[in-house]
Design a protein around this motif. Structure first.
Motif, short mmCIF file in Angstrom:
data_model
loop_
_atom_site.label_atom_id
_atom_site.label_comp_id
_atom_site.label_asym_id
_atom_site.label_seq_id
_atom_site.Cartn_x
_atom_site.Cartn_y
_atom_site.Cartn_z
N ALA A 138 42.17 1.69 -1.99
CA ALA A 138 41.61 3.00 -1.69
C ALA A 138 41.79 3.98 -2.84
N SER A 139 42.97 3.96 -3.47
CA SER A 139 43.23 4.89 -4.57
C SER A 139 42.96 4.27 -5.93
N LYS A 140 42.60 2.98 -5.95
CA LYS A 140 42.37 2.26 -7.21
C LYS A 140 43.57 2.38 -8.14
N SER A 141 44.75 2.27 -7.56
CA SER A 141 45.99 2.29 -8.34
C SER A 141 47.04 1.52 -7.55
N TYR A 142 48.22 1.41 -8.12
CA TYR A 142 49.31 0.73 -7.42
C TYR A 142 50.05 1.73 -6.54
N LEU A 153 49.26 -0.19 -16.24
CA LEU A 153 48.26 -0.34 -17.31
C LEU A 153 48.94 -0.57 -18.65
N TRP A 154 50.06 0.11 -18.87
CA TRP A 154 50.80 0.01 -20.13
C TRP A 154 51.25 -1.42 -20.40
N GLY A 157 38.36 -0.45 -13.55
CA GLY A 157 38.23 0.37 -12.36
C GLY A 157 39.33 1.41 -12.27
N MET A 158 40.55 1.00 -12.61
CA MET A 158 41.68 1.94 -12.61
C MET A 158 41.46 3.07 -13.60
N LEU A 195 41.16 6.94 -12.85
CA LEU A 195 42.11 7.86 -13.46
C LEU A 195 41.38 9.01 -14.15
N ILE A 196 40.37 8.69 -14.91
CA ILE A 196 39.61 9.71 -15.63
C ILE A 196 38.90 10.65 -14.67
#
Length: 332
Positions: free
Chosen positions: A181-185, A207-208, A219-220, A224-225
Motif C-alpha cells: 500500500a505504501s510502496k515501502s517497507y 534501497l541503500w 516503484g519505491m 518516494l519522489i
C-alpha cells in the motif's frame, strides 16, 4: 572542515550511534587514520557475545555500522593489514545480531531499544525493551553485510554463514516487511503482532543496501519522489508531510543515505536534486543536526545548537564523497 576538526574528541561527544556514523563518513575524506583508530577503540569494548555496547547504556547494543565505516576507510586507504586487524571483531559483531536478536530465526534481527535504530525519535512512544523488526535498522545491517563480505572476500575468509544470513535478511524484508500500500517497507512489533503504521523516510533505507530488485526499487523510488519531493519543503522531510502540518524536519543523515539509494537504482537526476537541496539548505541556515522542513523566509531554520560537527561531516561527505558519474560500488 574547520568545524569538523575543531573538536578532536567529536566521536566521544556525539549523542547517538548514527551521529558517529555520520562523523566517520566525513573524517574518511579528511583523516582516515582518525577513523581507523576510533574503530579499534570501539571494537576493543566488544563483549564475549559480540555486542558493542553503547557508552551511555551498556544494555543497548550499537547498530552494526562499524563495517560500513571500515569499508569507507578501506576504499580511501586500501590496506589489507588494517582490515585484517579488525575483521574478526567486525564479523563477530554481525554474528551477535543473528544469533542473539533473531528469535524467529528468519534473518530479521530485532531492536530492543529506540537507540538501536537509525532515528530514535520514530520510537519515542515505545518503552524499552521491545522487539521490533525495523526496516531502517535492517537496511543498515544489509549494507554493513555487503561491506563486510566485500572486505572478507579480499582477505579470502570463510563467509558462508554471513552470506546465508544476509540473503535471508533480504528475503525476509521483501517477503514479510514489504507493504504494498505504501510502496515501502514497514516495521513489525513481535510483542503485539502488528505492523507499525508510521510512514516515514527511514522505511526507504533498504534501497541503500540493494534489498529490492530493480522493478520493486523503481516503484519505491517513484513513490518516494511523489510523496516526499515537495516544492515548498526542503528535501527530504523525515515524516510524510500531513495537510496543514508544519512540524516536519529534515535529517541530513537520512538524506545522505536516501541519496545513495537513488544513485544505486539509477535515479541520478532526482538524487542530484536531493543533494543540491541539502547543500543549499545548509548554506542558507548553517550547520545543524536537523532542520525544519517547510521553507520559510526566516533567517535560521536549523534545530538545536549550530556549528554541528555531525552536519559538517555530512556536508563534506555529500560534497566530496559522491559523484553521479561514478558507480555506486566505487564510492558507497
Amino acid at each position: 572542515m574547520h568545524i569538523l576538526h575543531a573538536t578532536d574528541d567529536a566521536f566521544q561527544h556525539t549523542a547517538s550511534a548514527m551521529e558517529q556514523l555520520a562523523l566517520g563518513l566525513g573524517y574518511a575524506h579528511s583523516d582516515v587514520g582518525k577513523v581507523w583508530h576510533w574503530l579499534e577503540q570501539e571494537l576493543s569494548r566488544q563483549t564475549e557475545q559480540g555486542c558493542i555496547p553503547q557508552v551511555q547504556d551498556a544494555q543497548i547494543c550499537t547498530p552494526p555500522f562499524y563495517s560500513i565505516l571500515a569499508w569507507a576507510c578501506w576504499k580511501k586507504d586500501p590496506s589489507a593489514a588494517r582490515i585484517e586487524a579488525l575483521f574478526d571483531a567486525l564479523l563477530q559483531s554481525h554474528h551477535y545480531w543473528y544469533l542473539h536478536r533473531d528469535p524467529q530465526e528468519m534473518g530479521l534481527p530485532c531492536i530492543h531499544f529506540a537507540e538501536e535504530t537509525v532515528l530514535p525519535e520514530f520510537f519515542q512512544n515505545y518503552h524499552a525493551p521491545f522487539k521490533i523488526q525495523d526496516p531502517a535498522f535492517l537496511g543498515l545491517l544489509c549494507r554493513a553485510n555487503e561491506c563486510l563480505i566485500e572486505m572478507g572476500e579480499k582477505l579470502q575468509r570463510d563467509l558462508g554463514d554471513l552470506i546465508q544470513w544476509h540473503e535471508l535478511t533480504v528475503f525476509g524484508l521483501n517477503e514479510d516487511l514489504w507493504d504494498d500500500a505504501s510502496k515501502s517497507y514497514c516495521g513489525f512489533d513481535l510483542h503485539s503482532g502488528q505492523k507499525l503504521g508510521n510512514p516515514n523516510l527511514a522505511n526507504y533505507l533498504p534501497l541503500w543496501a540493494g534489498v529490492p530488485d530493480q522493478e520493486l526499487a523503481e516503484g519505491m523510488c517513484r513513490n518516494l519522489i511523489k510523496r516526499y519531493f515537495r516544492d515548498n519543503y526542503w528535501l527530504l522531510p523525515s515524516r510524510l508531510p500531513a495537510s496543514g502540518s508544519s512540524n516536519e524536519t529534515v535529517s541530513l543523515l537520512l538524506n545522505r543515505i536516501i541519496y545513495a539509494g537513488l544513485i544505486r537504482y539509477g535515479f541520478k537526476e532526482n538524487a542530484s536534486y536531493l543533494r543540491n537541496s541539502s547543500l543549499q539548505m545548509v548554506g542558507n541556515y548553517g550547520f545543524y543536526k536537523s532542520y525544519q522542513a517547510l521553507m520559510h523566509p526566516y533567517d535560521n531554520m536549523g534545530i538545536g545548537k549550530g556549528n554541528s560537527a555531525v552536519a559538517a561531516a555530512l556536508v563534506l561527505d555529500l560534497a566530496n564523497g559522491i559523484a553521479e558519474k561514478r558507480g555506486f560500488e566505487q564510492s558507497w
